[in-house]
Motif scaffolding. Sequence first.
Motif, PDB file in Angstrom:
ATOM      1  N   SER A   4       0.832  -1.209   0.000  1.00 52.15           N
ATOM      2  CA  SER A   4       0.000   0.000   0.000  1.00 52.15           C
ATOM      3  C   SER A   4       0.870   1.263   0.000  1.00 52.15           C
ATOM      4  O   SER A   4       0.495   2.281  -0.603  1.00 52.15           O
ATOM      5  CB  SER A   4      -0.962   0.007   1.193  1.00 52.15           C
ATOM      6  N   ILE A   5       2.046   1.207   0.618  1.00 52.51           N
ATOM      7  CA  ILE A   5       2.910   2.406   0.672  1.00 52.51           C
ATOM      8  C   ILE A   5       3.455   2.736  -0.717  1.00 52.51           C
ATOM      9  O   ILE A   5       3.346   3.869  -1.191  1.00 52.51           O
ATOM     10  CB  ILE A   5       4.065   2.202   1.690  1.00 52.51           C
ATOM     11  N   ILE A   6       3.992   1.740  -1.402  1.00 57.76           N
ATOM     12  CA  ILE A   6       4.559   2.039  -2.736  1.00 57.76           C
ATOM     13  C   ILE A   6       3.439   2.368  -3.725  1.00 57.76           C
ATOM     14  O   ILE A   6       3.575   3.266  -4.556  1.00 57.76           O
ATOM     15  CB  ILE A   6       5.494   0.906  -3.242  1.00 57.76           C
ATOM     16  N   MET A   7       2.283   1.693  -3.598  1.00 59.67           N
ATOM     17  CA  MET A   7       1.212   1.956  -4.565  1.00 59.67           C
ATOM     18  C   MET A   7       0.586   3.341  -4.361  1.00 59.67           C
ATOM     19  O   MET A   7       0.071   3.931  -5.297  1.00 59.67           O
ATOM     20  CB  MET A   7       0.154   0.853  -4.520  1.00 59.67           C
ATOM     21  N   LYS A   8       0.648   3.871  -3.140  1.00 57.92           N
ATOM     22  CA  LYS A   8       0.185   5.251  -2.914  1.00 57.92           C
ATOM     23  C   LYS A   8       1.063   6.225  -3.707  1.00 57.92           C
ATOM     24  O   LYS A   8       0.581   7.225  -4.233  1.00 57.92           O
ATOM     25  CB  LYS A   8       0.250   5.589  -1.417  1.00 57.92           C
ATOM     26  N   GLN A   9       2.364   5.936  -3.779  1.00 60.75           N
ATOM     27  CA  GLN A   9       3.265   6.789  -4.577  1.00 60.75           C
ATOM     28  C   GLN A   9       2.918   6.676  -6.067  1.00 60.75           C
ATOM     29  O   GLN A   9       2.901   7.656  -6.786  1.00 60.75           O
ATOM     30  CB  GLN A   9       4.734   6.395  -4.349  1.00 60.75           C
ATOM     31  N   VAL A  10       2.626   5.437  -6.470  1.00 58.14           N
ATOM     32  CA  VAL A  10       2.278   5.201  -7.884  1.00 58.14           C
ATOM     33  C   VAL A  10       1.010   5.980  -8.255  1.00 58.14           C
ATOM     34  O   VAL A  10       0.882   6.473  -9.381  1.00 58.14           O
ATOM     35  CB  VAL A  10       2.111   3.674  -8.127  1.00 58.14           C
ATOM     36  N   LEU A  11       0.088   6.108  -7.305  1.00 63.31           N
ATOM     37  CA  LEU A  11      -1.178   6.821  -7.569  1.00 63.31           C
ATOM     38  C   LEU A  11      -1.051   8.334  -7.409  1.00 63.31           C
ATOM     39  O   LEU A  11      -1.980   9.079  -7.744  1.00 63.31           O
ATOM     40  CB  LEU A  11      -2.276   6.302  -6.630  1.00 63.31           C
ATOM     41  N   ASP A  12       0.087   8.787  -6.884  1.00 68.22           N
ATOM     42  CA  ASP A  12       0.278  10.226  -6.654  1.00 68.22           C
ATOM     43  C   ASP A  12       0.143  10.996  -7.981  1.00 68.22           C
ATOM     44  O   ASP A  12       0.748  10.619  -8.989  1.00 68.22           O
ATOM     45  CB  ASP A  12       1.683  10.449  -6.066  1.00 68.22           C
ATOM     46  N   LYS A  13      -0.660  12.064  -7.923  1.00 70.17           N
ATOM     47  CA  LYS A  13      -0.959  12.793  -9.177  1.00 70.17           C
ATOM     48  C   LYS A  13       0.270  13.503  -9.738  1.00 70.17           C
ATOM     49  O   LYS A  13       0.393  13.695 -10.939  1.00 70.17           O
ATOM     50  CB  LYS A  13      -2.068  13.809  -8.934  1.00 70.17           C
ATOM     51  N   GLU A  14       1.205  13.879  -8.845  1.00 66.77           N
ATOM     52  CA  GLU A  14       2.359  14.668  -9.297  1.00 66.77           C
ATOM     53  C   GLU A  14       3.519  13.770  -9.760  1.00 66.77           C
ATOM     54  O   GLU A  14       4.014  13.916 -10.873  1.00 66.77           O
ATOM     55  CB  GLU A  14       2.801  15.555  -8.123  1.00 66.77           C
ATOM     56  N   ILE A  15       3.916  12.838  -8.919  1.00 66.79           N
ATOM     57  CA  ILE A  15       5.130  12.060  -9.254  1.00 66.79           C
ATOM     58  C   ILE A  15       4.816  10.604  -9.623  1.00 66.79           C
ATOM     59  O   ILE A  15       5.709   9.802  -9.862  1.00 66.79           O
ATOM     60  CB  ILE A  15       6.156  12.072  -8.086  1.00 66.79           C
ATOM     61  N   GLY A  16       3.498  10.270  -9.663  1.00 67.33           N
ATOM     62  CA  GLY A  16       3.109   8.867  -9.835  1.00 67.33           C
ATOM     63  C   GLY A  16       3.060   8.409 -11.282  1.00 67.33           C
ATOM     64  O   GLY A  16       3.581   9.066 -12.193  1.00 67.33           O
TER      65      GLY A  16
END
Length: 300
Positions: A103-115
């Motif tokens: 869930s931690i890495i996938m939150k980054q993947v979903l990030d609108k800016e850097i994902g």
Amino acid sequence: MLKSFEELIDLAKSKEPKKIAVAVAEDKEVLGAVKACKDLNIVDPILVGDESKIKKIAEEIGFDLSDVKVIDEKDGVEASRIATKLVNEEKADILMKGLIDTSIIMKQVLDKEIGLRTGKIISHVAVFDVETYHKIFFVTDAAMNISPNLEQKKEIIENAVELAHSLGIENPKVAVIGAKEKVSPKMEATIHAKELTDMCKRGEITGCIVEGPFALDNAMSKEAALHKGIDSTVAGDADILLVPNIEAGNVLYKSLTILAKAKTAGIILGAKAPIVLTSRADDQEAKMHSIALGVLLASR
Ligand SMILES: CCCC(=O)SCCNC(=O)CCNC(=O)[C@H](O)C(C)(C)COP(=O)(O)OP(=O)(O)OC[C@H]1O[C@@H](n2cnc3c(N)ncnc32)[C@H](O)[C@@H]1OP(=O)(O)O
């Protein structure tokens, strides 16, 4: 049509090496798999994580880091963010989950800016090879989407079908799994299965055959299906199992790897780049197969 993981590695070896950004790389199995894939010249790694721990493990396993970029970041969330951003900025072709919660890495993947969003659903496919089944098959989604609705299930099927096509499975048979093979108004999974079957018949899902609901035995065993009088081309010959929710998928995934000693590879699809994602408990071989799968997909 892909027949074994050995073939998958050979296919990856025929491609140009890909840059892989590993988030929270300080793990023996992760670094062992990355080393093996670097030795095969299929990847050029960027390791993000606790540098002192990475170097200590590398020394233990004989991984020469002299030509490997290591980015020192002790915080797991930040390391995941840096690795994801490297892929977003096209400084790496593949993202890999290391010693960090999905869930931690996938939150980054979903990030609108850097994902790595594309507008498509982002979903996980696990590829399995187990002695008790006659061919390679996929399970989706055991890791990303917690309780997908009907439209999300349709898109999860589409991601898995695209992967099947990439591996030479031309018209994959998709079994929509529930607890029984009859539609029950009390079981949403069976209602979704019927609706997905109808969508495929209407041409709203293409490139595959979707049928369901199936209990797992009917999807994977012709005898079990015949015993219950099920007449279906998918029964006993499924290429893709669509599970009703993350719990069912995760239990099936871990039953296969832990109890049935299945060989596996895990990948996240639908993002800007392939994301290698296995369970932290999976062995080095599983992580190596997953990297090879990532290399193939990044080469399309
Ligand atoms: C199988 C081996 C490996 C394992 O065992 S994994 C173990 C179990 N897996 C996990 O713990 C991860 C399960 N998933 C999750 O925890 C969550 O879905 C996850 C990834 C953290 C996302 O949750 P949240 O951060 O709460 O996100 P959210 O639902 O509030 O949505 C935020 C924005 O992202 C979008 N989103 C969420 N899931 C998506 C998807 N699958 N594909 C595409 N877009 C997606 C969502 O639409 C929302 O967008 P917007 O901000 O409204 O524009």
